[in-house]
Motif scaffolding. Structure first.
Motif, PDB file in Angstrom:
ATOM      1  N   ASP A 184       0.831  -1.189   0.000  1.00 59.55           N
ATOM      2  CA  ASP A 184       0.000   0.000   0.000  1.00 59.55           C
ATOM      3  C   ASP A 184       0.874   1.250   0.000  1.00 59.55           C
ATOM      4  OD1 ASP A 184      -1.776   2.003   0.359  1.00 59.55           O
ATOM      5  OD2 ASP A 184      -2.867   1.046   2.014  1.00 59.55           O
ATOM      6  N   ASN A 186      -0.002   4.079   0.548  1.00 61.22           N
ATOM      7  CA  ASN A 186      -0.455   5.035   1.556  1.00 61.22           C
ATOM      8  C   ASN A 186       0.085   4.756   2.953  1.00 61.22           C
ATOM      9  OD1 ASN A 186      -2.150   6.617  -0.132  1.00 61.22           O
ATOM     10  ND2 ASN A 186      -3.528   4.860  -0.200  1.00 61.22           N
ATOM     11  N   VAL A 187       0.641   3.579   3.142  1.00 62.94           N
ATOM     12  CA  VAL A 187       1.249   3.309   4.449  1.00 62.94           C
ATOM     13  C   VAL A 187       2.615   3.976   4.427  1.00 62.94           C
ATOM     14  CG1 VAL A 187       2.083   1.531   6.041  1.00 62.94           C
ATOM     15  CG2 VAL A 187       0.020   1.137   4.727  1.00 62.94           C
ATOM     16  N   SER A 188       2.740   5.020   5.188  1.00 60.57           N
ATOM     17  CA  SER A 188       3.983   5.787   5.120  1.00 60.57           C
ATOM     18  C   SER A 188       4.569   5.897   6.513  1.00 60.57           C
ATOM     19  CB  SER A 188       3.697   7.168   4.556  1.00 60.57           C
ATOM     20  OG  SER A 188       2.698   7.779   5.347  1.00 60.57           O
ATOM     21  N   PHE A 189       4.730   4.769   7.120  1.00 61.26           N
ATOM     22  CA  PHE A 189       5.174   4.780   8.507  1.00 61.26           C
ATOM     23  C   PHE A 189       6.675   5.014   8.565  1.00 61.26           C
ATOM     24  CE2 PHE A 189       5.565   3.208  12.837  1.00 61.26           C
ATOM     25  CZ  PHE A 189       4.472   3.843  13.385  1.00 61.26           C
ATOM     26  N   LYS A 190       7.054   6.151   9.118  1.00 58.23           N
ATOM     27  CA  LYS A 190       8.464   6.541   9.052  1.00 58.23           C
ATOM     28  C   LYS A 190       9.109   6.695  10.419  1.00 58.23           C
ATOM     29  CE  LYS A 190       7.649   9.254   4.925  1.00 58.23           C
ATOM     30  NZ  LYS A 190       7.263  10.603   4.538  1.00 58.23           N
ATOM     31  N   ASP A 217       7.000  -6.212   4.869  1.00 57.57           N
ATOM     32  CA  ASP A 217       5.634  -5.793   5.127  1.00 57.57           C
ATOM     33  C   ASP A 217       5.478  -5.624   6.637  1.00 57.57           C
ATOM     34  OD1 ASP A 217       2.967  -5.737   3.452  1.00 57.57           O
ATOM     35  OD2 ASP A 217       2.495  -6.421   5.476  1.00 57.57           O
ATOM     36  N   CYS A 218       4.520  -4.775   7.033  1.00 58.17           N
ATOM     37  CA  CYS A 218       4.304  -4.548   8.474  1.00 58.17           C
ATOM     38  C   CYS A 218       4.189  -5.867   9.223  1.00 58.17           C
ATOM     39  CB  CYS A 218       3.020  -3.765   8.720  1.00 58.17           C
ATOM     40  SG  CYS A 218       2.829  -2.304   7.703  1.00 58.17           S
ATOM     41  N   ILE A 228       2.985  -3.924  19.238  1.00 61.32           N
ATOM     42  CA  ILE A 228       3.084  -2.508  18.943  1.00 61.32           C
ATOM     43  C   ILE A 228       2.753  -1.655  20.152  1.00 61.32           C
ATOM     44  CG2 ILE A 228       2.834  -2.643  16.439  1.00 61.32           C
ATOM     45  CD1 ILE A 228      -0.150  -2.332  16.842  1.00 61.32           C
TER      46      ILE A 228
ATOM     47  N   THR B 198      -2.333   5.927  14.959  1.00 60.38           N
ATOM     48  CA  THR B 198      -0.942   6.123  14.580  1.00 60.38           C
ATOM     49  C   THR B 198      -0.819   6.963  13.329  1.00 60.38           C
ATOM     50  OG1 THR B 198      -0.624   3.908  15.418  1.00 60.38           O
ATOM     51  CG2 THR B 198       1.204   4.849  14.194  1.00 60.38           C
ATOM     52  N   ASN B 199       0.059   7.927  13.365  1.00 61.73           N
ATOM     53  CA  ASN B 199       0.335   8.713  12.170  1.00 61.73           C
ATOM     54  C   ASN B 199       0.970   7.829  11.119  1.00 61.73           C
ATOM     55  OD1 ASN B 199      -0.592  11.105  13.189  1.00 61.73           O
ATOM     56  ND2 ASN B 199       1.394  11.690  14.025  1.00 61.73           N
ATOM     57  N   GLY B 200       0.602   8.064   9.892  1.00 64.41           N
ATOM     58  CA  GLY B 200       1.231   7.302   8.815  1.00 64.41           C
ATOM     59  C   GLY B 200       0.458   6.065   8.435  1.00 64.41           C
ATOM     60  N   MET B 201      -0.607   5.742   9.175  1.00 63.58           N
ATOM     61  CA  MET B 201      -1.445   4.609   8.783  1.00 63.58           C
ATOM     62  C   MET B 201      -2.708   5.154   8.126  1.00 63.58           C
ATOM     63  SD  MET B 201       0.024   1.799   9.346  1.00 63.58           S
ATOM     64  CE  MET B 201      -1.267   0.587   9.092  1.00 63.58           C
ATOM     65  N   PRO B 202      -3.092   4.608   6.977  1.00 61.39           N
ATOM     66  CA  PRO B 202      -4.320   5.064   6.321  1.00 61.39           C
ATOM     67  C   PRO B 202      -5.551   4.801   7.193  1.00 61.39           C
ATOM     68  CG  PRO B 202      -3.000   3.702   4.849  1.00 61.39           C
ATOM     69  CD  PRO B 202      -2.408   3.572   6.207  1.00 61.39           C
ATOM     70  N   MET B 238      -5.217  -1.401  18.103  1.00 56.27           N
ATOM     71  CA  MET B 238      -4.704  -2.545  17.354  1.00 56.27           C
ATOM     72  C   MET B 238      -4.156  -3.606  18.317  1.00 56.27           C
ATOM     73  SD  MET B 238      -4.770  -3.045  14.136  1.00 56.27           S
ATOM     74  CE  MET B 238      -4.622  -4.772  13.724  1.00 56.27           C
ATOM     75  N   CYS B 261      -2.425  -5.258   5.975  1.00 51.34           N
ATOM     76  CA  CYS B 261      -2.907  -4.045   6.657  1.00 51.34           C
ATOM     77  C   CYS B 261      -3.935  -3.307   5.801  1.00 51.34           C
ATOM     78  CB  CYS B 261      -1.752  -3.114   6.957  1.00 51.34           C
ATOM     79  SG  CYS B 261      -0.407  -3.915   7.815  1.00 51.34           S
ATOM     80  N   GLN B 262      -3.617  -3.227   4.483  1.00 47.54           N
ATOM     81  CA  GLN B 262      -4.424  -2.359   3.626  1.00 47.54           C
ATOM     82  C   GLN B 262      -5.820  -2.892   3.368  1.00 47.54           C
ATOM     83  OE1 GLN B 262      -1.472  -3.771   2.833  1.00 47.54           O
ATOM     84  NE2 GLN B 262      -1.258  -4.092   0.639  1.00 47.54           N
ATOM     85  N   HIS B 265      -7.079  -0.865   6.494  1.00 48.18           N
ATOM     86  CA  HIS B 265      -6.532   0.505   6.418  1.00 48.18           C
ATOM     87  C   HIS B 265      -6.508   0.888   4.944  1.00 48.18           C
ATOM     88  CE1 HIS B 265      -5.089   0.994  10.604  1.00 48.18           C
ATOM     89  NE2 HIS B 265      -5.008  -0.320  10.568  1.00 48.18           N
ATOM     90  N   LYS B 267      -8.112   3.571   3.242  1.00 46.14           N
ATOM     91  CA  LYS B 267      -8.422   4.894   2.702  1.00 46.14           C
ATOM     92  C   LYS B 267      -7.201   5.785   2.837  1.00 46.14           C
ATOM     93  CE  LYS B 267     -12.095   8.288   2.926  1.00 46.14           C
ATOM     94  NZ  LYS B 267     -13.347   8.659   3.571  1.00 46.14           N
ATOM     95  N   PRO B 268      -6.838   6.498   1.757  1.00 49.52           N
ATOM     96  CA  PRO B 268      -5.700   7.402   1.906  1.00 49.52           C
ATOM     97  C   PRO B 268      -5.963   8.418   3.014  1.00 49.52           C
ATOM     98  CG  PRO B 268      -6.399   7.255  -0.382  1.00 49.52           C
ATOM     99  CD  PRO B 268      -7.443   6.551   0.425  1.00 49.52           C
TER     100      PRO B 268
END
Lengths: 270, 271
Positions: A184, A186-190, A217-218, A228, B198-202, B238, B261-262, B265, B267-268
């Motif tokens: 994805d 859109n997953v931009s976990f940094k 992958d996550c 987590i 969490t930031n960064g998760m859609p 989660m 995950c997607q 999760h 949606k952008p």
């Protein structure tokens, strides 16, 4: 142990009934020895194979039993072309040798190694009689001569002596990221995590998500390896890593080994 | 003396093992074993092998709701107090496995036939149809053949159950005469978008429609998700889901695992 237990001769020692001073001493020494080996393990890094054999496996779940030689699998040959994610997520290869139920029938019907686009007999040689020896050769150093193909990649001190991370970020390698299941975008976990070390005097470890998410992958790490919950991962110690848990699932096997202290603890001298 | 040594060695081993419980990758079940439940609340005590229950076989014929709401099966193995007498009286498994009901013209075999475990080998042979753990029984339905025509996905059973159902490849029975309440099903509320912590998760898109086909309303509300009141979002994490609460009551056990995950999760994130 066959001698009848002696009456306690020295009341000052408060030994449990049946435990003679000699045995107590022996047992104490044994405990000390155990402690010593445990402490020693902290610095007892796993043996380092030669660079061209680092990450090479011999897979022998059923091969020898079926009278064929174990399969030689080289991570460095494969990781140039595919990210870890492709095999360990999409194709469901487990992270431990000989635990994945790879079968000849499975390979021939397009599973595991035989997945379409991999060893399907079209893109790369398939699971057929002419090619048995290509995998079933029992030789951990098989295709060593091809290691020179990596000579142009950035250098590292340990492992394959290749800095795979740099090779990726400089665009010297562009491994395939997926076969059918697209990661994805859109997953931009940094997040970059700072992990205080267990011992005073050892600088903290720095964990950047990015170089890991390029490859994985996550769900490769979460929640099995690392739950987590913040600061609650139990028993996450250097010893556990060295035992092949947590970071040690990959590091010291395929990803750079833990002898390379500095790459996680950047402020260390080594 | 020997005992003392053994106890001490066992203690040392136990400490070692307890330290090794984290940080290890779990091995995923093979597609045919995903959703397999072993029930052993009373079986072995009654000198019978534990029951093996395959979700894939049953969910291709019935909705989740029918068993987990109407028939009263709990959501975790061995929590339901099923005894031979219950089955015999037409409860639990015995609601369908009563020797009278039929599915697609085929008579459904009866579950437990007596309150006490059978003594003769012939009857014992019949018991192993369910009490099958370690009995080397070849199941009547072969997973690969049974699911051959179904829509595929990578993980879990390797079957896209949602697609398979909406394409009409499986026709689910949702109500059982004499057991289920009669009446019209409710209209499903619209999809909800849930913002992750969490930031960064859609964002998560939750479809009521897709869930209601299998679960109706009552499988989730109010037990699993009590907050059905609008604008009164109940916060769940989660972590709790991974621990088997909320979505984790089904996902990761029977419905698709929490590997992609997607899938949720989806949606952008709005910038």
């Amino acid at each position: 142990m066959s001698t009848p237990s002696q009456p306690n001769q020295n009341p000052a020692m408060h030994l449990p009934p049946g435990l003679s001073p000699f045995k107590a001493l022996f047992f104490g020494a044994l405990l000390c020895l155990l402690q010593a080996t445990q402490a020693g393990d902290f610095w007892d890094l796993p043996p380092a194979p030669p660079p061209d054999e680092y990450g090479n496996l011999l897979i022998d779940r059923t091969s020898s039993k079926s009278a064929v030689k174990p399969v030689a699998f080289s991570h460095w040959i494969h990781r140039r072309k595919f990210t870890c994610r492709v095999c360990h997520y999409e194709l469901e290869f487990n992270m431990k040798q000989n635990t994945t139920e790879i079968t000849e029938a499975g390979n021939r019907s397009g599973k595991f190694c035989g997945t379409s686009g991999c060893h399907d007999g079209k893109v790369v040689f398939g699971h057929d009689t002419a090619n048995c020896e290509q995998c079933h050769n029992g030789n951990r150093g098989y295709q060593k001569e091809r290691f020179s193909e990596l000579s142009k990649l950035p250098k590292a001190r340990f492992g394959n002596q290749v800095d795979w991370g740099k090779a990726l970020s400089r665009g010297l390698l562009s491994p395939v990221k997926y076969l059918a299941l697209k990661p994805d975008p859109n997953v931009s976990f940094k997040a970059i995590l700072l992990l205080e070390s267990e011992w005073t005097g050892i600088p903290p470890a720095v964990f950047p998500h990015r170089p890991h998410t390029w490859q994985l992958d996550c769900s490769n790490c979460h929640p099995d390896l690392f739950n987590i919950k913040k600061k609650t991962t139990q028993h996450f110690s250097m010893q556990a890593n060295l035992n092949g848990e947590f970071c040690g699932v990959c590091h010291s096997h395929v990803a750079f080994p833990m002898a390379d202290c500095k790459r996680c603890h950047p402020e260390m001298d080594n | 003396m020997k005992k003392l040594w053994l106890v001490l060695i066992a203690l040392l081993l136990a400490t070692g093992l307890s330290l090794a419980q984290n940080g290890v990758k779990k091995i995923r079940p093979a597609p045919q074993n995903y959703g397999k439940v072993v029930l052993n609340r009373y079986s072995e005590a009654a000198r019978l092998a534990p029951v093996i229950y395959d979700h894939w076989l049953h969910r291709a014929k019935y909705t989740c709701r029918l068993c987990h709401v109407d028939l009263g099966f709990a959501m975790a193995a061995n929590q339901t107090d099923i005894r031979a007498a219950d089955n015999l009286n037409g409860n639990y498994c015995g609601s369908c496995h009563n020797g009278k009901s039929s599915f697609e013209g085929q008579k459904i075999f009866a579950a437990c036939e007596a309150k006490t475990p059978p003594q003769d080998t012939a009857t014992k042979q019949r018991c192993v149809r369910c009490h099958a753990q370690g009995q080397g029984v070849t199941p009547q339905n072969d997973f690969a053949a049974f699911t051959e025509k179904f829509h595929r996905v990578r993980f879990g059973n390797g079957v896209d159950w949602m697609q398979t159902e909406s394409a009409g490849l499986v026709k689910l029975i949702d109500r059982l005469d004499g057991v289920s309440a009669k009446g019209k099903p409710f209209l499903n509320p619209v999809d909800s978008t849930i913002a992750p912590h969490t930031n960064g998760m859609p964002d998560i898109v939750f479809s009521h429609d897709k869930h209601a086909v299998w679960n109706g309303c009552e499988l989730c509300h109010p037990d699993l998700f009590p907050s059905v009141e609008k604008n009164k979002a109940h916060s769940y994490s989660m972590n709790e889901i991974f621990d088997g609460k909320y979505c984790g009551a089904c996902h990761g056990k029977v419905s698709f695992p929490m590997i992609e995950c997607q899938k949720c999760h989806s949606k952008p994130v709005t910038p």
